[in-house]
Design a protein around this motif. Structure first.
Motif, PDB file in Angstrom:
ATOM      1  N   VAL A   1       0.837  -1.204   0.000  1.00  0.00           N
ATOM      2  CA  VAL A   1       0.000   0.000   0.000  1.00  0.00           C
ATOM      3  C   VAL A   1       0.868   1.249   0.000  1.00  0.00           C
ATOM      4  CG1 VAL A   1      -1.881   1.237   1.147  1.00  0.00           C
ATOM      5  CG2 VAL A   1      -1.737  -1.253   1.357  1.00  0.00           C
ATOM      6  N   HIS A   2       0.543   2.172  -0.895  1.00  0.00           N
ATOM      7  CA  HIS A   2       1.168   3.495  -0.889  1.00  0.00           C
ATOM      8  C   HIS A   2       0.054   4.505  -0.664  1.00  0.00           C
ATOM      9  CE1 HIS A   2       4.249   6.529  -2.073  1.00  0.00           C
ATOM     10  NE2 HIS A   2       3.160   7.215  -2.350  1.00  0.00           N
ATOM     11  N   VAL A   3       0.200   5.362   0.340  1.00  0.00           N
ATOM     12  CA  VAL A   3      -0.846   6.318   0.718  1.00  0.00           C
ATOM     13  C   VAL A   3      -0.385   7.740   0.462  1.00  0.00           C
ATOM     14  CG1 VAL A   3      -2.242   7.242   2.615  1.00  0.00           C
ATOM     15  CG2 VAL A   3      -1.830   4.778   2.458  1.00  0.00           C
ATOM     16  N   GLU A   4      -1.262   8.525  -0.155  1.00  0.00           N
ATOM     17  CA  GLU A   4      -1.073   9.972  -0.269  1.00  0.00           C
ATOM     18  C   GLU A   4      -2.336  10.648   0.236  1.00  0.00           C
ATOM     19  OE1 GLU A   4       1.614  11.428  -0.969  1.00  0.00           O
ATOM     20  OE2 GLU A   4       2.831   9.942  -2.036  1.00  0.00           O
ATOM     21  N   HIS A   5      -2.191  11.925   0.650  1.00  0.00           N
ATOM     22  CA  HIS A   5      -3.318  12.611   1.271  1.00  0.00           C
ATOM     23  C   HIS A   5      -3.804  13.822   0.487  1.00  0.00           C
ATOM     24  CE1 HIS A   5      -2.946  10.027   4.760  1.00  0.00           C
ATOM     25  NE2 HIS A   5      -1.667  10.342   4.855  1.00  0.00           N
ATOM     26  N   ASP A   6      -3.239  14.082  -0.675  1.00  0.00           N
ATOM     27  CA  ASP A   6      -3.774  15.141  -1.523  1.00  0.00           C
ATOM     28  C   ASP A   6      -3.651  14.725  -2.985  1.00  0.00           C
ATOM     29  OD1 ASP A   6      -1.488  16.800  -3.002  1.00  0.00           O
ATOM     30  OD2 ASP A   6      -0.732  16.263  -1.012  1.00  0.00           O
ATOM     31  N   GLY A   7      -4.462  15.367  -3.832  1.00  0.00           N
ATOM     32  CA  GLY A   7      -4.567  14.937  -5.207  1.00  0.00           C
ATOM     33  C   GLY A   7      -3.308  15.099  -6.027  1.00  0.00           C
TER      34      GLY A   7
ATOM     35  N   ALA B   1       1.160  12.252  -8.860  1.00  0.00           N
ATOM     36  CA  ALA B   1       2.598  12.010  -8.971  1.00  0.00           C
ATOM     37  C   ALA B   1       2.941  10.578  -8.567  1.00  0.00           C
ATOM     38  CB  ALA B   1       3.370  13.007  -8.112  1.00  0.00           C
ATOM     39  N   ALA B   2       2.280  10.081  -7.513  1.00  0.00           N
ATOM     40  CA  ALA B   2       2.540   8.711  -7.059  1.00  0.00           C
ATOM     41  C   ALA B   2       2.056   7.692  -8.084  1.00  0.00           C
ATOM     42  CB  ALA B   2       1.862   8.470  -5.711  1.00  0.00           C
ATOM     43  N   ALA B   3       0.902   7.956  -8.698  1.00  0.00           N
ATOM     44  CA  ALA B   3       0.385   7.036  -9.709  1.00  0.00           C
ATOM     45  C   ALA B   3       1.377   6.888 -10.853  1.00  0.00           C
ATOM     46  CB  ALA B   3      -0.963   7.534 -10.234  1.00  0.00           C
ATOM     47  N   ARG B   4       2.031   7.985 -11.197  1.00  0.00           N
ATOM     48  CA  ARG B   4       3.009   7.948 -12.287  1.00  0.00           C
ATOM     49  C   ARG B   4       4.336   7.331 -11.844  1.00  0.00           C
ATOM     50  NH1 ARG B   4       1.642  14.167 -14.249  1.00  0.00           N
ATOM     51  NH2 ARG B   4       0.009  13.623 -15.760  1.00  0.00           N
ATOM     52  N   ARG B   5       4.627   7.443 -10.556  1.00  0.00           N
ATOM     53  CA  ARG B   5       5.941   7.015 -10.069  1.00  0.00           C
ATOM     54  C   ARG B   5       5.971   5.562  -9.610  1.00  0.00           C
ATOM     55  NH1 ARG B   5       5.998  10.164  -6.210  1.00  0.00           N
ATOM     56  NH2 ARG B   5       5.811   8.798  -4.394  1.00  0.00           N
ATOM     57  N   VAL B   6       4.975   5.130  -8.832  1.00  0.00           N
ATOM     58  CA  VAL B   6       5.046   3.803  -8.210  1.00  0.00           C
ATOM     59  C   VAL B   6       4.374   2.711  -9.037  1.00  0.00           C
ATOM     60  CG1 VAL B   6       5.115   4.867  -5.925  1.00  0.00           C
ATOM     61  CG2 VAL B   6       2.923   4.057  -6.821  1.00  0.00           C
ATOM     62  N   ARG B   7       3.627   3.098 -10.073  1.00  0.00           N
ATOM     63  CA  ARG B   7       2.983   2.141 -10.972  1.00  0.00           C
ATOM     64  C   ARG B   7       2.171   1.090 -10.213  1.00  0.00           C
ATOM     65  NH1 ARG B   7       2.527   4.597 -15.718  1.00  0.00           N
ATOM     66  NH2 ARG B   7       4.514   5.465 -16.435  1.00  0.00           N
ATOM     67  N   PRO B   8       1.100   1.504  -9.540  1.00  0.00           N
ATOM     68  CA  PRO B   8       0.305   0.560  -8.747  1.00  0.00           C
ATOM     69  C   PRO B   8      -0.486  -0.399  -9.619  1.00  0.00           C
ATOM     70  CG  PRO B   8      -0.810   2.670  -8.887  1.00  0.00           C
ATOM     71  CD  PRO B   8       0.538   2.859  -9.525  1.00  0.00           C
ATOM     72  N   VAL B   9      -0.922  -1.517  -9.014  1.00  0.00           N
ATOM     73  CA  VAL B   9      -1.788  -2.449  -9.734  1.00  0.00           C
ATOM     74  C   VAL B   9      -3.230  -1.971  -9.714  1.00  0.00           C
ATOM     75  CG1 VAL B   9      -0.307  -4.438  -9.324  1.00  0.00           C
ATOM     76  CG2 VAL B   9      -2.140  -3.911  -7.681  1.00  0.00           C
ATOM     77  N   ALA B  10      -3.573  -1.108  -8.755  1.00  0.00           N
ATOM     78  CA  ALA B  10      -4.915  -0.531  -8.652  1.00  0.00           C
ATOM     79  C   ALA B  10      -4.833   0.748  -7.841  1.00  0.00           C
ATOM     80  CB  ALA B  10      -5.895  -1.509  -8.006  1.00  0.00           C
ATOM     81  N   CYS B  11      -5.820   1.620  -8.032  1.00  0.00           N
ATOM     82  CA  CYS B  11      -5.880   2.877  -7.276  1.00  0.00           C
ATOM     83  C   CYS B  11      -7.225   2.999  -6.584  1.00  0.00           C
ATOM     84  CB  CYS B  11      -5.708   4.080  -8.208  1.00  0.00           C
ATOM     85  SG  CYS B  11      -4.149   4.158  -9.094  1.00  0.00           S
ATOM     86  N   ILE B  12      -7.196   3.457  -5.340  1.00  0.00           N
ATOM     87  CA  ILE B  12      -8.401   3.797  -4.601  1.00  0.00           C
ATOM     88  C   ILE B  12      -8.323   5.294  -4.335  1.00  0.00           C
ATOM     89  CG2 ILE B  12      -9.734   3.460  -2.491  1.00  0.00           C
ATOM     90  CD1 ILE B  12      -8.506   0.656  -2.303  1.00  0.00           C
ATOM     91  N   LEU B  13      -9.236   6.053  -4.920  1.00  0.00           N
ATOM     92  CA  LEU B  13      -9.152   7.509  -4.869  1.00  0.00           C
ATOM     93  C   LEU B  13     -10.405   8.111  -4.248  1.00  0.00           C
ATOM     94  CD1 LEU B  13      -7.978   8.182  -8.552  1.00  0.00           C
ATOM     95  CD2 LEU B  13      -6.527   7.708  -6.569  1.00  0.00           C
ATOM     96  N   ASP B  14     -10.204   9.024  -3.304  1.00  0.00           N
ATOM     97  CA  ASP B  14     -11.312   9.858  -2.867  1.00  0.00           C
ATOM     98  C   ASP B  14     -11.597  10.850  -3.991  1.00  0.00           C
ATOM     99  OD1 ASP B  14     -13.261  11.022  -1.361  1.00  0.00           O
ATOM    100  OD2 ASP B  14     -11.906  11.956   0.088  1.00  0.00           O
TER     101      ASP B  14
ATOM    102  N   MET C   1      -6.161  18.550  -5.939  1.00  0.00           N
ATOM    103  CA  MET C   1      -6.694  18.045  -7.206  1.00  0.00           C
ATOM    104  C   MET C   1      -7.729  16.969  -6.907  1.00  0.00           C
ATOM    105  SD  MET C   1      -4.614  16.069 -10.269  1.00  0.00           S
ATOM    106  CE  MET C   1      -3.468  17.445 -10.429  1.00  0.00           C
ATOM    107  N   GLU C   2      -8.903  17.066  -7.503  1.00  0.00           N
ATOM    108  CA  GLU C   2      -9.949  16.089  -7.235  1.00  0.00           C
ATOM    109  C   GLU C   2      -9.610  14.738  -7.860  1.00  0.00           C
ATOM    110  OE1 GLU C   2     -13.995  17.165  -7.853  1.00  0.00           O
ATOM    111  OE2 GLU C   2     -13.947  18.267  -5.950  1.00  0.00           O
TER     112      GLU C   2
ATOM    113  N   ARG D   1      -6.322  12.606 -16.021  1.00  0.00           N
ATOM    114  CA  ARG D   1      -4.932  12.767 -16.452  1.00  0.00           C
ATOM    115  C   ARG D   1      -4.246  11.420 -16.643  1.00  0.00           C
ATOM    116  NH1 ARG D   1      -2.268  18.204 -13.805  1.00  0.00           N
ATOM    117  NH2 ARG D   1      -4.157  19.491 -13.801  1.00  0.00           N
ATOM    118  N   MET D   2      -4.579  10.450 -15.797  1.00  0.00           N
ATOM    119  CA  MET D   2      -4.023   9.103 -15.982  1.00  0.00           C
ATOM    120  C   MET D   2      -4.436   8.545 -17.336  1.00  0.00           C
ATOM    121  SD  MET D   2      -4.649   7.448 -12.187  1.00  0.00           S
ATOM    122  CE  MET D   2      -4.284   5.770 -12.736  1.00  0.00           C
ATOM    123  N   ARG D   3      -5.714   8.661 -17.659  1.00  0.00           N
ATOM    124  CA  ARG D   3      -6.198   8.122 -18.919  1.00  0.00           C
ATOM    125  C   ARG D   3      -5.600   8.867 -20.107  1.00  0.00           C
ATOM    126  NH1 ARG D   3      -6.909   4.222 -15.615  1.00  0.00           N
ATOM    127  NH2 ARG D   3      -9.034   3.661 -15.018  1.00  0.00           N
TER     128      ARG D   3
END
Length: 228
Positions: A34-40, A45-58, A64-65, A72-74
């Protein structure tokens, strides 16, 4: 904070720290990193850097919402599976999130066990079968083993859920599926989003099919069918 993955690394972007900690604990118990961030902004940046297998986003995040993160990912060509975790129970917000390319959403308050179940179900769909019959209908060809869809040889970029929805319809051409059957067959569980989720994803698939969109036909008052 990143923990060593065994089932793969999941990115959690949630500004409410107690909720983020709870999600991390349940995912970790099930063998996920698990990699946790607290702002958009940090989340993207983490999505681009750590290359997760899935994302759970508030959705409602500082900086950033969540919907903007997915957009931006898409745009980057990143089709990592995404689940929205949100306190917003407004249908418009849910539909916008799905239209941006999210695969599913969970509304707060939620069951952490259910959230983990949804992550695992989504990853199973994303992995798909290692082999399977190539399906062709009109100009559309779907290869389950390679997780690829082409239209007249042009490769389409589909989310895992979009791919499985199209595959489900192409698996039995001419068969009319109700929205409830598609929810059960594609999502694999009772979705709180209801049948509107199916409609949004069908619209997304049609948009990507372009000139071949007419292959997916709406049967008024019933559901959908794939028919050449």
């Amino acid at each position: 904070m990143t923990e060593a993955p065994s089932k793969g690394l999941v990115l959690v972007v949630e500004d409410e720290r107690p909720i983020a900690d709870l999600v991390r604990m349940y995912l970790s118990r099930d063998g996920f990193g698990v990699h946790v961030e607290h702002d958009g902004t940090a989340g993207l940046a983490a999505a681009r850097r750590v290359r997760p297998v899935a994302c759970i986003l508030d959705i409602a995040l500082p900086g950033m919402e969540g919907t903007e993160i997915v957009r931006r990912m898409r745009e980057d060509g990143d089709w990592t599976p995404v689940i929205f975790l949100t306190a917003r129970d407004d249908e418009v917000d849910r539909i916008i999130g799905l239209e941006m390319g999210a695969d599913d959403y969970v509304t707060k308050p939620f069951s952490p066990r259910e959230l983990v179940t949804r992550v695992k179900a989504l990853l199973r769909r994303a992995a798909g079968p290692q082999e399977g019959r190539v399906r062709t209908l009109g100009p559309v060809t779907l290869d389950p083993g390679r997780r690829q869809v082409t239209v007249d040889g042009r490769l389409l970029a589909l989310t895992p859920t979009e791919f499985d929805l199209l595959g489900h319809l192409l698996g039995r051409p001419g068969r009319v599926f109700t929205r409830e059957e598609l929810l059960a067959g594609v999502w694999g569980y009772a979705s709180h989003a209801g049948t509107r989720t199916v409609d949004v994803h069908v619209a997304q698939v049609r948009a990507k099919l372009g000139g071949a969109a007419s292959l997916i036909r709406t049967v008024r008052g019933v559901g959908y069918t794939a028919d050449a």
